[in-house]
Design a protein around this motif. Structure first.
Motif, PDB file in Angstrom:
ATOM      1  N   MET A 184       0.819  -1.213   0.000  1.00 58.40           N
ATOM      2  CA  MET A 184       0.000   0.000   0.000  1.00 58.40           C
ATOM      3  C   MET A 184       0.861   1.276   0.000  1.00 58.40           C
ATOM      4  O   MET A 184       0.574   2.192  -0.782  1.00 58.40           O
ATOM      5  CB  MET A 184      -0.974  -0.007   1.180  1.00 58.40           C
ATOM      6  N   PRO A 185       1.904   1.370   0.824  1.00 62.15           N
ATOM      7  CA  PRO A 185       2.762   2.563   0.745  1.00 62.15           C
ATOM      8  C   PRO A 185       3.327   2.798  -0.657  1.00 62.15           C
ATOM      9  O   PRO A 185       3.484   3.946  -1.071  1.00 62.15           O
ATOM     10  CB  PRO A 185       3.871   2.277   1.762  1.00 62.15           C
ATOM     11  N   VAL A 187       1.762   2.030  -3.486  1.00 59.44           N
ATOM     12  CA  VAL A 187       0.645   2.588  -4.267  1.00 59.44           C
ATOM     13  C   VAL A 187       0.475   4.076  -3.944  1.00 59.44           C
ATOM     14  O   VAL A 187       0.364   4.926  -4.831  1.00 59.44           O
ATOM     15  CB  VAL A 187      -0.672   1.834  -3.962  1.00 59.44           C
ATOM     16  N   ILE A 188       0.479   4.380  -2.653  1.00 59.78           N
ATOM     17  CA  ILE A 188       0.294   5.752  -2.185  1.00 59.78           C
ATOM     18  C   ILE A 188       1.357   6.681  -2.772  1.00 59.78           C
ATOM     19  O   ILE A 188       1.071   7.808  -3.190  1.00 59.78           O
ATOM     20  CB  ILE A 188       0.352   5.755  -0.632  1.00 59.78           C
ATOM     21  N   SER A 189       2.570   6.189  -2.814  1.00 62.77           N
ATOM     22  CA  SER A 189       3.686   6.992  -3.288  1.00 62.77           C
ATOM     23  C   SER A 189       3.644   7.148  -4.813  1.00 62.77           C
ATOM     24  O   SER A 189       3.884   8.240  -5.339  1.00 62.77           O
ATOM     25  CB  SER A 189       4.980   6.309  -2.841  1.00 62.77           C
ATOM     26  N   TYR A 190       3.309   6.067  -5.509  1.00 63.02           N
ATOM     27  CA  TYR A 190       3.141   6.165  -6.969  1.00 63.02           C
ATOM     28  C   TYR A 190       2.087   7.219  -7.310  1.00 63.02           C
ATOM     29  O   TYR A 190       2.288   8.059  -8.183  1.00 63.02           O
ATOM     30  CB  TYR A 190       2.668   4.825  -7.556  1.00 63.02           C
ATOM     31  N   VAL A 191       0.956   7.154  -6.622  1.00 61.05           N
ATOM     32  CA  VAL A 191      -0.151   8.050  -6.969  1.00 61.05           C
ATOM     33  C   VAL A 191       0.185   9.492  -6.582  1.00 61.05           C
ATOM     34  O   VAL A 191      -0.199  10.434  -7.283  1.00 61.05           O
ATOM     35  CB  VAL A 191      -1.481   7.568  -6.329  1.00 61.05           C
ATOM     36  N   LEU A 192       0.933   9.681  -5.507  1.00 63.91           N
ATOM     37  CA  LEU A 192       1.383  11.031  -5.152  1.00 63.91           C
ATOM     38  C   LEU A 192       2.275  11.594  -6.265  1.00 63.91           C
ATOM     39  O   LEU A 192       2.075  12.721  -6.738  1.00 63.91           O
ATOM     40  CB  LEU A 192       2.150  11.021  -3.825  1.00 63.91           C
ATOM     41  N   ALA A 193       3.239  10.801  -6.682  1.00 65.25           N
ATOM     42  CA  ALA A 193       4.160  11.247  -7.741  1.00 65.25           C
ATOM     43  C   ALA A 193       3.381  11.585  -9.007  1.00 65.25           C
ATOM     44  O   ALA A 193       3.572  12.646  -9.614  1.00 65.25           O
ATOM     45  CB  ALA A 193       5.196  10.153  -8.022  1.00 65.25           C
ATOM     46  N   LEU A 220       9.265   6.176  -3.049  1.00 66.82           N
ATOM     47  CA  LEU A 220       8.912   4.860  -3.581  1.00 66.82           C
ATOM     48  C   LEU A 220       8.298   4.958  -4.976  1.00 66.82           C
ATOM     49  O   LEU A 220       8.229   3.956  -5.693  1.00 66.82           O
ATOM     50  CB  LEU A 220       7.934   4.150  -2.637  1.00 66.82           C
ATOM     51  N   GLY A 221       7.885   6.159  -5.363  1.00 60.79           N
ATOM     52  CA  GLY A 221       7.359   6.392  -6.710  1.00 60.79           C
ATOM     53  C   GLY A 221       8.388   6.139  -7.800  1.00 60.79           C
ATOM     54  O   GLY A 221       8.051   6.050  -8.979  1.00 60.79           O
ATOM     55  N   TRP A 228       6.952  -4.193  -9.482  1.00 57.89           N
ATOM     56  CA  TRP A 228       5.758  -3.919  -8.684  1.00 57.89           C
ATOM     57  C   TRP A 228       4.435  -4.329  -9.324  1.00 57.89           C
ATOM     58  O   TRP A 228       3.484  -4.671  -8.614  1.00 57.89           O
ATOM     59  CB  TRP A 228       5.757  -2.458  -8.202  1.00 57.89           C
ATOM     60  N   PHE A 232       1.491  -6.285  -7.260  1.00 60.38           N
ATOM     61  CA  PHE A 232       0.103  -5.792  -7.145  1.00 60.38           C
ATOM     62  C   PHE A 232      -0.882  -6.823  -7.701  1.00 60.38           C
ATOM     63  O   PHE A 232      -1.984  -6.989  -7.181  1.00 60.38           O
ATOM     64  CB  PHE A 232      -0.062  -4.463  -7.888  1.00 60.38           C
ATOM     65  N   ILE A 239      -4.241  -5.935  -0.969  1.00 55.70           N
ATOM     66  CA  ILE A 239      -3.923  -4.520  -1.214  1.00 55.70           C
ATOM     67  C   ILE A 239      -5.216  -3.735  -1.409  1.00 55.70           C
ATOM     68  O   ILE A 239      -5.371  -2.620  -0.903  1.00 55.70           O
ATOM     69  CB  ILE A 239      -3.002  -4.354  -2.449  1.00 55.70           C
ATOM     70  N   LEU A 243      -6.403  -0.582   0.729  1.00 54.12           N
ATOM     71  CA  LEU A 243      -6.690   0.720   0.110  1.00 54.12           C
ATOM     72  C   LEU A 243      -8.107   1.198   0.435  1.00 54.12           C
ATOM     73  O   LEU A 243      -8.336   2.398   0.563  1.00 54.12           O
ATOM     74  CB  LEU A 243      -6.482   0.648  -1.411  1.00 54.12           C
TER      75      LEU A 243
END
Lengths: 291, 291
Positions: A184-185, A187-193, A220-221, A228, A232, A239, A243
């Protein structure tokens, strides 16, 4: 001892470096479909020779599968079909249920030890490999009752040589917990980037205004899709549930921001702040008893 | 030069340290409602004396407001009412529109320079202050046309003494951009920390299974509510919009995980990976021209 590493990337290469330094491996064979990566590993002395997998299998005391999890899950039964009784095989994938399920009924299942080292960086390839990457980190062995005592002892010894602390879990619990603290971290980082790159049409604004906080959250992005996407895919169920909880909590937090509800924000942040103790615990790298 | 720092915390204390080392400040007065924090700063030689604000105002060449943004917004007009024409005032808050709006019509507005240093850690208090925290970092001056040339020059010189690179923006653009690259990442990190703590009833599982990736993504979750609640309150509008985009993207990513849609995941991750160049840019700390 002759050790074959299938996939001489960040993890495979780092394992090779430490096994050589410690003297655990007398000879390290590298198997890698990326010729350039393999050549680089050979040139740097991370491996002693490059070989086709089928030739390496009969020469190996230990085979370490260190490739993306879906490919590893496919490859494992193929290797188990061919290994002699003297060879032990392990993997270092970040998901454990699919690979354990894939060989549960295999006649040579007992020669396999399912393993996950909690270590890594956002970089990849043999050039990213690091000495001491596993020092003090946790390594998880799953379904240990399905491995025979000799295989288990040998793999445990190998990872303890890398100075890892070992834990035992069933594969589904493993996948559930890492969904929260690792998958999950990501995913969170990918989506932030992605979101910041999407909104800030000019990357100059990000360069200029982002500080170490953004760098930390978006780090992590940078992690590769090749590693990855299969994680996933294999751990989709856990996951997705993680989420759901995260998105629910995020929406609640957003509502408190919308309403400028200071009391709710305060409470949420104070709950989150308890992570300090946990993060300090990760730094000291001790293992704690799970209730 | 006599400099008064209102709020000798992580930022105020770090500024004091560098101003002293550089020789820019001959005398540093600390104003802090937290007596223990002020005593600590005095004991460590971060400040030369502790004083009530009203006594410090007439003695100061420069006053730096370094307290939570809502308190700073309230305090600034009060100080501007009282300062002589020889005193310049600045602030270091992470939101700029509310504080600029609060004094837009003040007769002494020109003696104020609205500032935001893009620097910090997740820790707080004078004990967390660091020498060199601002070295090579970006500092943003907002609404510079409302400050007089002398004030602007003095504050610019002070922050350049700390080796900061200065940029100029209007306050609303500032708040919009930092909503994406700073405030939203804090929300994301708080909610990650909260969610993991909520689900993992035993923190032992987090200790054991979380690695450096989790530590990196959840680090901002340690940041204090006292600083961040007022930021979320003041920048509510922009953060809310940023979170709308983020949640939309997160749901899309989750759908691709649910469907095990490898092609969509691959595409999203590759988009996110472009952040590598940006993060490497942050490391080198150069300023880029905004289009």
């Amino acid at each position: 001892m002759t050790i074959t590493i299938v996939g001489v990337g960040l993890i495979g290469g780092s394992i090779a470096k430490d096994l050589r330094v410690s003297g655990f491996a007398a000879h390290i064979i590298g198997v890698d479909k990326d010729k350039q990566n393999a050549s680089y590993a050979l040139k740097l002395g991370i491996i002693d020779e490059i070989m086709e997998l089928e030739k390496a299998i009969p020469l190996s005391d230990i085979i370490i599968i260190s490739i993306p999890v879906k490919a590893g899950t496919k490859l494992l039964p193929f290797i188990l079909d061919k290994i002699s009784t003297n060879t032990v095989i392990t993997d270092v994938g970040s998901t454990k249920k699919d690979i354990c399920d894939a060989v549960r009924m295999h006649r040579n299942r007992k020669q396999f030890v399912a393993f996950h080292p909690i270590a890594g960086t956002e970089n990849s390839g043999s050039k990213a490999s690091l000495e001491g990457l596993f020092d003090g980190k946790v390594g998880i062995i799953c379904e240990k009752e399905l491995s025979d005592a000799k295989a288990l002892k040998q793999i445990a010894k190998m990872f303890q040589t890398l100075k890892m602390n070992l834990l035992f879990m069933d594969s589904d619990s493993h996948d559930l917990h890492v969904a929260y603290v690792s998958h999950m971290p990501h995913v969170i980082s990918y989506v932030l980037a992605e979101t910041v790159l999407e909104v800030e049409k000019s990357t100059a604004s990000i360069f200029n205004l982002a500080g170490s906080g953004f760098a930390s959250t978006a780090r992590l992005g940078k992690s590769p899709a090749s590693m990855w996407v299969p994680i996933f895919e294999q751990n989709s169920k856990h996951i997705s549930k993680a989420l759901d909880v995260y998105i629910k909590n995020l929406k609640r937090f957003k509502t408190s921001i919308d309403k400028r509800d200071v009391a709710v924000m305060q409470k949420d942040i104070e709950s989150a702040n308890k992570i300090r103790e946990v993060l300090d615990g990760i730094k000291t790298r001790s293992i704690r008893k799970i209730n």
